[in-house]
Design an enzyme around this catalytic site. Structure first.
Site, PDB file in Angstrom:
ATOM      1  N   PHE A 166      -6.437   5.537   7.722  1.00 45.32           N
ATOM      2  CA  PHE A 166      -5.041   5.764   8.104  1.00 45.32           C
ATOM      3  C   PHE A 166      -4.226   4.477   8.017  1.00 45.32           C
ATOM      4  O   PHE A 166      -4.764   3.400   8.285  1.00 45.32           O
ATOM      5  CB  PHE A 166      -4.962   6.307   9.541  1.00 45.32           C
TER       6      PHE A 166
ATOM      7  N   MET B  52     -11.783   5.055  -1.078  1.00 46.05           N
ATOM      8  CA  MET B  52     -12.468   5.373   0.177  1.00 46.05           C
ATOM      9  C   MET B  52     -13.114   6.743  -0.024  1.00 46.05           C
ATOM     10  O   MET B  52     -12.702   7.749   0.561  1.00 46.05           O
ATOM     11  CB  MET B  52     -11.464   5.367   1.331  1.00 46.05           C
TER      12      MET B  52
ATOM     13  N   GLY C 283      -0.801   2.255   9.377  1.00 43.66           N
ATOM     14  CA  GLY C 283      -0.092   2.081  10.647  1.00 43.66           C
ATOM     15  C   GLY C 283      -0.954   1.754  11.850  1.00 43.66           C
ATOM     16  O   GLY C 283      -0.502   1.890  12.986  1.00 43.66           O
TER      17      GLY C 283
ATOM     18  N   HIS D 181      -1.226  -1.299  -4.297  1.00 44.77           N
ATOM     19  CA  HIS D 181      -2.491  -0.874  -3.690  1.00 44.77           C
ATOM     20  C   HIS D 181      -2.451   0.637  -3.504  1.00 44.77           C
ATOM     21  O   HIS D 181      -1.557   1.176  -2.861  1.00 44.77           O
ATOM     22  CB  HIS D 181      -2.640  -1.592  -2.348  1.00 44.77           C
TER      23      HIS D 181
ATOM     24  N   ASP E  99      -4.433   3.849  -2.139  1.00 45.19           N
ATOM     25  CA  ASP E  99      -5.501   4.270  -1.237  1.00 45.19           C
ATOM     26  C   ASP E  99      -5.944   5.688  -1.537  1.00 45.19           C
ATOM     27  O   ASP E  99      -5.215   6.645  -1.280  1.00 45.19           O
ATOM     28  CB  ASP E  99      -5.004   4.210   0.211  1.00 45.19           C
TER      29      ASP E  99
ATOM     30  N   SER F 212       0.845  -1.196   0.000  1.00 46.67           N
ATOM     31  CA  SER F 212       0.000   0.000   0.000  1.00 46.67           C
ATOM     32  C   SER F 212       0.882   1.250   0.000  1.00 46.67           C
ATOM     33  O   SER F 212       1.609   1.514   0.971  1.00 46.67           O
ATOM     34  CB  SER F 212      -0.904   0.006   1.227  1.00 46.67           C
TER      35      SER F 212
ATOM     36  N   MET G  95     -11.619  -5.018   5.447  1.00 44.66           N
ATOM     37  CA  MET G  95     -10.809  -4.074   6.220  1.00 44.66           C
ATOM     38  C   MET G  95     -10.556  -4.654   7.616  1.00 44.66           C
ATOM     39  O   MET G  95     -11.496  -4.979   8.339  1.00 44.66           O
ATOM     40  CB  MET G  95     -11.529  -2.726   6.380  1.00 44.66           C
TER      41      MET G  95
ATOM     42  N   MET H  73      -8.460   8.664  -0.661  1.00 46.34           N
ATOM     43  CA  MET H  73      -9.323   9.137   0.434  1.00 46.34           C
ATOM     44  C   MET H  73      -9.778  10.560   0.140  1.00 46.34           C
ATOM     45  O   MET H  73      -8.968  11.397  -0.277  1.00 46.34           O
ATOM     46  CB  MET H  73      -8.544   9.129   1.745  1.00 46.34           C
TER      47      MET H  73
ATOM     48  N   GLY I 240      -2.940  -3.353   9.056  1.00 42.59           N
ATOM     49  CA  GLY I 240      -2.174  -3.986  10.128  1.00 42.59           C
ATOM     50  C   GLY I 240      -1.557  -5.328   9.757  1.00 42.59           C
ATOM     51  O   GLY I 240      -1.196  -6.115  10.636  1.00 42.59           O
TER      52      GLY I 240
ATOM     53  N   ASP J 282      -6.828  -5.897   4.433  1.00 40.20           N
ATOM     54  CA  ASP J 282      -6.130  -4.607   4.429  1.00 40.20           C
ATOM     55  C   ASP J 282      -6.178  -3.978   5.819  1.00 40.20           C
ATOM     56  O   ASP J 282      -7.261  -3.702   6.347  1.00 40.20           O
ATOM     57  CB  ASP J 282      -6.839  -3.701   3.403  1.00 40.20           C
TER      58      ASP J 282
ATOM     59  N   HIS K 280      -8.054   1.505  -4.282  1.00 39.79           N
ATOM     60  CA  HIS K 280      -9.012   1.331  -3.187  1.00 39.79           C
ATOM     61  C   HIS K 280      -9.674   2.685  -2.927  1.00 39.79           C
ATOM     62  O   HIS K 280      -9.067   3.577  -2.341  1.00 39.79           O
ATOM     63  CB  HIS K 280      -8.246   0.816  -1.949  1.00 39.79           C
TER      64      HIS K 280
HETATM   65  C1  DX5 Z   1      -6.315   2.219   5.385  1.00 37.70           C
HETATM   66  C2  DX5 Z   1      -5.828   1.777   4.023  1.00 37.70           C
HETATM   67  C3  DX5 Z   1      -4.752   0.750   4.059  1.00 37.70           C
HETATM   68  C4  DX5 Z   1      -3.486   1.181   4.743  1.00 37.70           C
HETATM   69  C5  DX5 Z   1      -2.794  -0.035   5.264  1.00 37.70           C
HETATM   70  O1  DX5 Z   1      -7.418   3.027   5.221  1.00 37.70           O
HETATM   71  O2  DX5 Z   1      -6.903   1.224   3.277  1.00 37.70           O
HETATM   72  O3  DX5 Z   1      -4.470   0.246   2.753  1.00 37.70           O
HETATM   73  O4  DX5 Z   1      -2.632   1.877   3.909  1.00 37.70           O
HETATM   74  O5  DX5 Z   1      -1.694   0.374   5.984  1.00 37.70           O
HETATM   75  P1  DX5 Z   1      -0.950  -0.561   7.044  1.00 37.70           P
HETATM   76  O6  DX5 Z   1      -0.505  -1.800   6.294  1.00 37.70           O
HETATM   77  O7  DX5 Z   1       0.132   0.290   7.517  1.00 37.70           O
HETATM   78  O8  DX5 Z   1      -1.984  -0.919   8.095  1.00 37.70           O
HETATM   79 ZN    ZN Z   2      -6.416   0.239   1.356  1.00 36.13          ZN
END
Ligand code: DX5
Ligand code: ZN
Length: 235
Positions: free
Chosen positions: A155, A80, A157, A45, A47, A20, A149, A49, A189, A187, A78
């Site tokens: 976010f 969002m 991390g 991937h 993201d 990601s 998810m 937002m 953690g 997706d 992805h």
């Molecule tokens: C969160 C994103 C994830 C995120 C994953 O909203 O959809 O793709 O970047 O990040 P880590 O792998 O750090 O949890």
């Molecule tokens: Zn994502």
């Protein structure tokens, strides 16, 4: 073969890794992209937002378009965002190969899936932690991928929510029962440890941001470690 078709050709029962980009160093995106591509990732991937569907703003089509020229990876976007239908064309034009939208976005899921397929892309639906599997199962027969998810979207991390595993297993069973090839992505953690829990619940396509881009030994080592998990197909 276009890359949407390539995504469909990736193994469904082995780990595939989708780094990601959200966790990359945004001041060196080209180099970061090369590191994951050389490191063996098949998918990138992305993201997106909008500061409305989630309380954060990341990047949009212009950034994806700029990256497209520097990579052969399958671009997995992805979304969002609210009102995904309005932006499908822009994401297709920017070079996305797959578009995943959220079942909670408020649009008619069948319309969005149709719109994505009409543009020649692979279609995915994602569901937030509080959304049950039953919300997406009616669309299984039209989807190319499902994204579970394992954190609240918005976010990178954050900590992996192990309590999403029964839902992941339920979706895995529904995919097996429907008999169509559908990628099961997870997706949030995901790292060298939690990947085994996720694979044990039937997830096979691992989205990982922090664990790949911030691994002390580099992206290639991080990807290798994630690939050691074995996805459970019959659970
Ligand atoms: C969160 C994103 C994830 C995120 C994953 O909203 O959809 O793709 O970047 O990040 P880590 O792998 O750090 O949890
Ligand atoms: Zn994502």
């Amino acid at each position: 073969m276009n890359k949407a078709e390539l995504l469909k050709k990736l193994p469904y029962d082995k780990i595939t890794v989708a780094p990601s980009l959200l966790a990359a160093d945004f001041s060196r995106l080209g180099e970061e992209l090369k590191a994951v591509e050389d490191g063996g990732a098949e998918i990138l991937h992305l993201d997106v937002m909008d500061g409305h569907f989630v309380p954060n703003i990341s990047f949009g089509p212009p950034v994806i378009k700029a990256l497209r020229k520097h990579s052969n990876l399958i671009f997995d976007t992805h979304l969002m965002i609210t009102d995904p239908l309005r932006y499908l064309e822009a994401f297709a034009e920017s070079g996305s190969d797959a578009i995943t939208f959220h079942i909670e976005c408020g649009s008619d899921p069948r319309e969005v899936i149709k719109g994505i397929h009409r543009l020649g892309l692979a279609a995915g639906i994602s569901l937030k932690p509080k959304t049950p599997a039953s919300a997406i199962i009616p669309y299984l027969d039209q989807l190319d991928l499902i994204l579970v998810m394992s954190v609240e979207p918005g976010f990178g991390g954050q900590s992996f929510m192990a309590d999403m595993m029964p839902k992941t297993a339920e979706i895995r069973r529904a995919i097996q029962a429907c008999g169509r090839p559908v990628h099961l992505q997870i997706d949030g953690g995901i790292d060298a440890k939690t990947v085994h829990t996720a694979a044990g619940a039937g997830a096979a396509m691992m989205v990982a941001g922090t664990a790949v881009f911030r691994h002390p030994k580099g992206a290639a080592e991080a990807i290798k470690l994630l690939r050691e998990a074995k996805p459970a197909m019959d659970i």
